[in-house]
Scaffold this motif. Structure first.
Motif, short mmCIF file in Angstrom:
data_model
loop_
_atom_site.label_atom_id
_atom_site.label_comp_id
_atom_site.label_asym_id
_atom_site.label_seq_id
_atom_site.Cartn_x
_atom_site.Cartn_y
_atom_site.Cartn_z
N SER A 152 8.29 -31.71 30.14
CA SER A 152 6.87 -31.94 30.44
C SER A 152 6.03 -30.72 30.12
CB SER A 152 6.72 -32.31 31.93
OG SER A 152 7.41 -33.49 32.22
N SER B 105 6.02 -37.59 23.87
CA SER B 105 7.01 -37.61 24.95
C SER B 105 8.42 -37.67 24.39
CB SER B 105 6.76 -38.80 25.88
OG SER B 105 5.52 -38.71 26.51
N LEU C 267 -1.67 -35.66 28.10
CA LEU C 267 -0.41 -34.93 28.05
C LEU C 267 -0.38 -33.79 29.06
CD1 LEU C 267 0.14 -34.80 24.18
CD2 LEU C 267 1.36 -36.23 25.84
N THR D 154 0.10 -34.98 32.59
CA THR D 154 1.44 -35.47 32.93
C THR D 154 2.24 -34.42 33.69
OG1 THR D 154 1.50 -36.92 30.99
CG2 THR D 154 3.61 -36.36 31.98
N THR E 26 0.80 -40.58 22.61
CA THR E 26 1.38 -39.95 23.81
C THR E 26 2.87 -40.27 23.93
OG1 THR E 26 0.62 -41.84 25.13
CG2 THR E 26 -0.78 -39.87 25.10
N ALA F 94 -0.11 -29.54 23.82
CA ALA F 94 -1.47 -30.09 23.92
C ALA F 94 -2.51 -28.98 23.99
CB ALA F 94 -1.57 -31.00 25.14
N GLN G 38 5.23 -30.46 26.44
CA GLN G 38 4.17 -31.42 26.10
C GLN G 38 2.81 -30.81 26.40
OE1 GLN G 38 4.52 -35.66 27.24
NE2 GLN G 38 6.50 -35.11 28.09
#
Length: 294
Positions: free
Chosen positions: A107, A279, A67, A70, A275, A114, A110
């Protein structure tokens, strides 16, 4: 990436990976793989899988690492190469910039989630990466890229490629056959009631269907609907974010799932589900933000 390992150049990543380890709450090995993802997503994920098999990282570190990794990928893809210039042209400067920022926000949350998770639930492995790992010991020195190092790097990559390529090719073929059978149209029709619930006109469905072909097709339709007055700014942004959920779903079906399955074996399915769920949750939060701000 294995070729860089053979030359010892990958050790240079320590300048970034060690501070990232402290910030993320993950082990140094996980942080090194995240930095590698910023250079090449597939190579970085392969490094993560190799560390996992060698016992350098725990299973709990895999999903947070993926994550976090990304964000730099989306950052580069959105601002430097494809999506941002396309959005500016097809959606106009204002809508294009706002939508790009929303993508980055999605993003970012996320990655932030994490980091919070890893600090709370992941027991950090502080042991340095050993000599058998991808990173060379500090005293090993750098090697020149020559036939020997190239051959060694390719030989290390071949076993993993033999798994990745067939699974990925098979997944793409299955996805193509499902598209011909009308499966994607069926999925798109599911969005109809959802669009009505959140106050979007039925015309927005066309943009979602277009995303199955290419994200730029969805951008073009949304831009046209805005010009004709069918969609206002809020509706356009929500449609675009929902369209990005379609794109993410396609990416997971075609690439992420077969890749994770080949890299992590039986754990790949659970990793994919986790994941993907995160998202989608990030996109839902982004949609809520649009409703609040606009």
């Amino acid at each position: 990436m294995n070729i860089l390992n053979e030359t010892g150049l990958i050790r240079k990543f320590e300048i970034i990976s060690r501070p990232l380890s402290r910030i993320s709450g993950l082990s140094y090995a996980s942080s090194l793989s995240i930095v590698s993802m910023a250079i090449n997503s597939t190579a970085g994920k392969s490094i993560l899988a190799e560390y996992y098999r060698e016992g350098k990282i725990s299973q709990k570190e895999i999903v947070p690492s993926l994550l976090i990794g990304t964000f730099p990928t989306v950052l580069g893809e959105s601002l430097l190469r494809v999506q941002f210039p396309t959005a500016i042209v097809l959606l106009g400067p204002v809508t294009g910039i706002i939508y790009t920022l929303l993508n980055l926000f999605s993003s970012f949350i996320q990655a932030a989630g994490a980091v919070i998770y890893s600090h709370m639930f992941v027991e950090k492995n502080t042991e340095p990466v050993g000599s058998k790992s991808i990173v060379r010991d500090a005293d090993s020195g750098l090697k020149k890229i020559n036939r020997v190092t190239l051959k060694a790097g390719v030989q290390k990559s071949l076993p993993r490629l033999k798994k990745i390529i067939p699974i990925t090719a098979g997944a793409i073929m299955i996805f193509y056959l499902l598209s011909l059978a009308g499966f994607m149209d069926m999925i798109a029709s599911i969005f109809g009631p959802v669009l009505n619930l959140i106050g979007l006109p039925g015309e927005s469905t066309a943009a979602l269907v277009a995303q199955f072909m290419h994200f730029s097709a969805g951008y073009a339709i949304v831009g046209t609907l805005m010009e004709t007055g069918v969609l206002n700014m809020e509706q356009a942004l929500v449609t675009l974010v929902m369209g990005s959920m379609v794109v993410i779903t396609i990416i997971y079906l075609k690439y992420s799932f077969p890749l994770y399955l080949s890299l992590f074996g039986k754990d790949g399915f659970i990793i994919t589900c986790k994941t993907y769920a995160v998202s989608m949750l990030a996109k839902i939060i982004t949609i809520v933000l649009v409703f609040v701000l606009f």
